[in-house]
Design an enzyme around this catalytic site. Structure first.
Site, short mmCIF file in Angstrom:
data_model
loop_
_atom_site.label_atom_id
_atom_site.label_comp_id
_atom_site.label_asym_id
_atom_site.label_seq_id
_atom_site.Cartn_x
_atom_site.Cartn_y
_atom_site.Cartn_z
N CYS B 103 9.85 22.91 30.60
CA CYS B 103 10.65 21.73 30.86
C CYS B 103 9.62 20.60 30.81
O CYS B 103 8.48 20.77 31.24
CB CYS B 103 11.27 21.83 32.24
SG CYS B 103 12.47 20.55 32.54
N HIS B 208 18.45 16.78 33.76
CA HIS B 208 17.99 16.41 32.43
C HIS B 208 18.68 15.11 32.00
O HIS B 208 19.82 14.88 32.35
CB HIS B 208 18.27 17.53 31.43
CG HIS B 208 17.42 18.74 31.70
ND1 HIS B 208 17.65 19.96 31.12
CD2 HIS B 208 16.35 18.90 32.51
CE1 HIS B 208 16.74 20.82 31.55
NE2 HIS B 208 15.95 20.20 32.40
N PHE B 209 17.97 14.29 31.25
CA PHE B 209 18.53 13.00 30.89
C PHE B 209 17.89 12.46 29.63
O PHE B 209 16.85 12.95 29.19
CB PHE B 209 18.33 11.99 32.03
CG PHE B 209 16.87 11.63 32.26
CD1 PHE B 209 16.23 10.69 31.46
CD2 PHE B 209 16.13 12.25 33.27
CE1 PHE B 209 14.89 10.38 31.64
CE2 PHE B 209 14.78 11.94 33.45
CZ PHE B 209 14.16 11.00 32.64
N PRO B 384 9.22 10.63 35.62
CA PRO B 384 10.58 10.10 35.71
C PRO B 384 10.99 9.88 37.16
O PRO B 384 10.59 10.65 38.04
CB PRO B 384 11.42 11.18 35.06
CG PRO B 384 10.62 12.44 35.18
CD PRO B 384 9.19 12.02 35.17
N HIS B 410 5.34 15.47 38.90
CA HIS B 410 6.22 15.45 37.73
C HIS B 410 7.49 14.63 37.91
O HIS B 410 8.31 14.57 37.01
CB HIS B 410 6.58 16.87 37.32
CG HIS B 410 7.75 17.46 38.05
ND1 HIS B 410 7.87 17.47 39.42
CD2 HIS B 410 8.88 18.07 37.59
CE1 HIS B 410 9.00 18.07 39.76
NE2 HIS B 410 9.63 18.43 38.67
#
Lengths: 142, 487
Positions: B103, B208-209, B384, B410
């Site tokens: 990921c 998720h994006f 993010p 992360h």
């Protein structure tokens, strides 16, 4: 008279989601766990029973069996694009489960898609007796 | 504070807490947690710190069992955990990588400014939502044969680039050039392949994006310029987050079974069954690393395809070419992976297996694995945040190399469970609230957006501040969302 506990309940776990499923028999608890899992993915009320799949899984113990049973359903769901609403567990021992799942192809417009489940985890997985019945507790990686 | 962790942890400085080996018999090394005091309090509410202690039991672990400021409770390993093992007597653990192998995140820059893009945000987000498959039941438009899937497992992003899905420059700006060595398709099950076929080129769901963002602050102008964020405040970028999809999940699932047996076979005593592992040198260990590499490479190919469709979508809506828009890749970084890397241990160069589970690589300037064009600056680190606030671009440091095997956090880390977020935000239309903030959103199910709302996450600004002050990454820029795609 005591109120009957629901067949399954959803609970929170930091970043993920779990379910507790119950049944008078272990087979029923396993079936309810599957129902609980699919209830996280779609609106079960809107799923029809148009297709049937047979599942036969083995594991070293009942906990492993929960993981393999639900993982197999996830696998079929992803690869064949199906969602299920009803489960008949036909045979169950400590190390083997044979069952049938009933559902239909996923329809995004109609099934009100919810969460996408990445995997069935062994985190705090429990299979055991409770109040004369059986209980399965499992957490999903979302 | 649950369990009285403040009595157990030794305060090293304002951003470092040491968990001594004396805490639990069997810990081979101490734990080291990066956090300020309020963050530590929130970590102490679940079992994350206990998991830091448990990871310290693993054979061959070197230095510390490390925890980044965004840690939270995972399976076996905490999410936000880093652990390095010696190759000769150490173990590899699928739980130290996670279900979503590789990921990761990718950042693309543009020549566009916010005021040019704002008028077309709605059609742009609609186009991206159409072109990048996401959500439950999403299928990728790519159809690959079994032989091609084998090639993807070995060659990763390069496979896509050769077919026109990107450029050589993308590979230069990707961790490990979008493929790690040692992948072996023979170690991957038929089931993983089947799931891979269906989901290559899809974004997924949950956290998720894909976001169109605008730079809102620059902290290090020289680094920002080097990374292509050269237009200052208002410059438009595209940031996305996804992994190896069902392919990687299946590889992890398959090897958890293998490792459970292996741990018994090799008499590895574990405080938590989910730390199941095998010696790196054993057949089981080698097979897992080979299958994990295949899944990691699949993820890089996946992100490469998504980057391509993103470029096409932006070009189409803007009516200009990709080149004219300057849609170049800033970087792509993995945050769920185990990698064989060379590090300094007691002043000697040693090869280690570094597990990063919800942790990002953060190599400093001068490191040979940092892309040539960034060699004088350091590796870009993508952090993010949440869809209502902002995300960060940082840069790796020498301090990270010395203390955390070149690793840093992360993301923001979840603060509220999905259910709690949903309850707290009941009756609030999150999409409407984002729209009022000037953010255009498309999602498969709007009702689920509450689970990903800002309230559910730590403020990533606080997390990044800890990284910056502890020195394990340096802030470069902050970007806020203009348009959001959620699965």
């Amino acid at each position: 008279m005591m109120e009957q506990p629901p067949p399954f309940e959803v609970f929170d776990h930091t970043a993920d989601v779990g379910i507790v499923a119950r049944g008078d028999t272990l087979a029923e608890a396993f079936a309810n766990a599957a129902r609980g899992m699919f209830s996280l993915m779609v609106d079960l009320e809107r799923v029809a029973e148009r297709e049937e799949r047979c599942i036969d899984v083995q594991a070293d113990d009942p906990e492993g069996l929960v993981v393999h049973w639900l993982s197999e359903l996830l696998f079929i769901s992803e690869v064949d694009g199906l969602v299920f609403r009803r489960f008949d567990v036909d045979a169950l021992s400590d190390t083997r489960l044979a069952a049938r799942a009933f559902g239909e192809p996923l329809d995004i417009g109609r099934h009100n898609p919810q969460l996408m489940i990445k995997a069935v985890t062994r985190h705090q997985l429990q299979v055991g007796r409770e109040d004369g019945g059986y209980r399965v507790r499992v957490i999903f990686d979302i | 504070m649950a369990k009285g962790w403040f009595n157990v942890l030794e305060k090293v400085d304002d951003y470092r807490w040491r968990l001594p080996t004396g805490y639990k018999t069997g810990m081979r090394v101490p734990g080291l947690i990066f956090a300020d005091e309020p963050m530590l309090r929130s970590m102490a509410e679940d079992e994350a710190i206990e998991q830091v202690a448990n990871v310290a039991f693993l054979p061959g672990i070197v230095g510390h069992s490390l925890a980044m400021p965004d840690i939270h409770w995972g399976y076996g390993f905490p999410i936000g955990g880093v652990a390095a093992m010696r190759l000769d007597d150490g173990v590899v653990s699928p739980g130290g990588v996670g279900f979503d192998i590789n990921c990761g995140t990718r950042l693309l820059r543009t020549n566009l400014m916010e005021d040019e893009v704002r008028p077309v945000m709605k059609p742009l987000v609609d186009q991206l939502f159409r072109d990048v498959p996401s959500g439950l039941g999403a299928h990728g438009p790519l159809r690959v044969s079994n032989a091609e899937l084998d090639e993807i497992m070995v060659r990763g992003a390069a496979w896509m680039v050769e077919r026109g899905y990107g450029t050589e420059a993308d590979l230069d700006a990707t961790e490990s050039r979008g493929a790690i060595p040692g992948a072996s398709p023979a170690t991957v099950s038929q089931r993983a392949r089947q799931r891979g076929h269906e989901q290559l080129g899809t974004l997924g769901a949950g956290n998720h994006f894909l976001e169109v963002q605008a730079v809102e602050a620059v902290y290090d102008e020289a680094a920002a310029r080097a990374f292509g964020l050269d237009l200052g405040v208002g410059q438009v970028v595209v940031f996305f987050h996804c992994g190896s999809r069902g392919f990687g999940h299946q590889v992890c699932q398959d090897y958890l079974d293998v490792m459970e047996k292996a741990a018994r076979k090799y008499h590895i005593s574990l405080p938590d069954k989910q730390l199941a592992c095998a010696p790196i040198k054993s057949k089981e260990g080698k097979d897992y690393l080979a299958a994990m590499a295949a899944a990691a490479n699949f993820a890089w190919a996946n992100r490469q395809a998504i980057a391509h469709w993103t470029r096409q979508a932006v070009a189409r809506v803007l009516g200009r070419s990709v080149e004219e828009i300057g849609l170049q890749q800033v970087y792509d970084v993995a945050h769920n992976i185990a990698k064989i890397e060379e590090h300094r241990v007691d002043a000697r160069r040693t090869r280690l297996c570094v597990h990063r589970k919800g942790a990002t690589r953060a190599f400093p300037a001068g490191h040979p694995e940092v892309p040539t064009k960034y060699r004088d600056v350091g590796q870009p680190v993508l952090v993010p945040g949440d869809m209502g606030r902002y995300s960060y671009l940082c840069v790796g440091t020498e301090q990270a190399m010395a203390e955390t095997w070149g690793s840093t956090c992360h993301g923001a880390g979840r603060m509220q469970s999905r259910g709690a977020a949903k309850r707290a935000l009941k009756g609030i239309d999150i999409a409407a609230r984002l729209q009022a903030q000037g953010i255009v959103i498309r999602a498969q199910n709007r009702a689920l957006l509450a689970e990903e709302a800002s309230e559910a996450y730590k403020d990533v600004a606080d997390v990044v501040e800890v990284l910056d002050r502890a020195g394990i990454a340096r802030k470069v820029a902050r970007m806020r969302p203009l348009g959001v795609i959620k699965g």
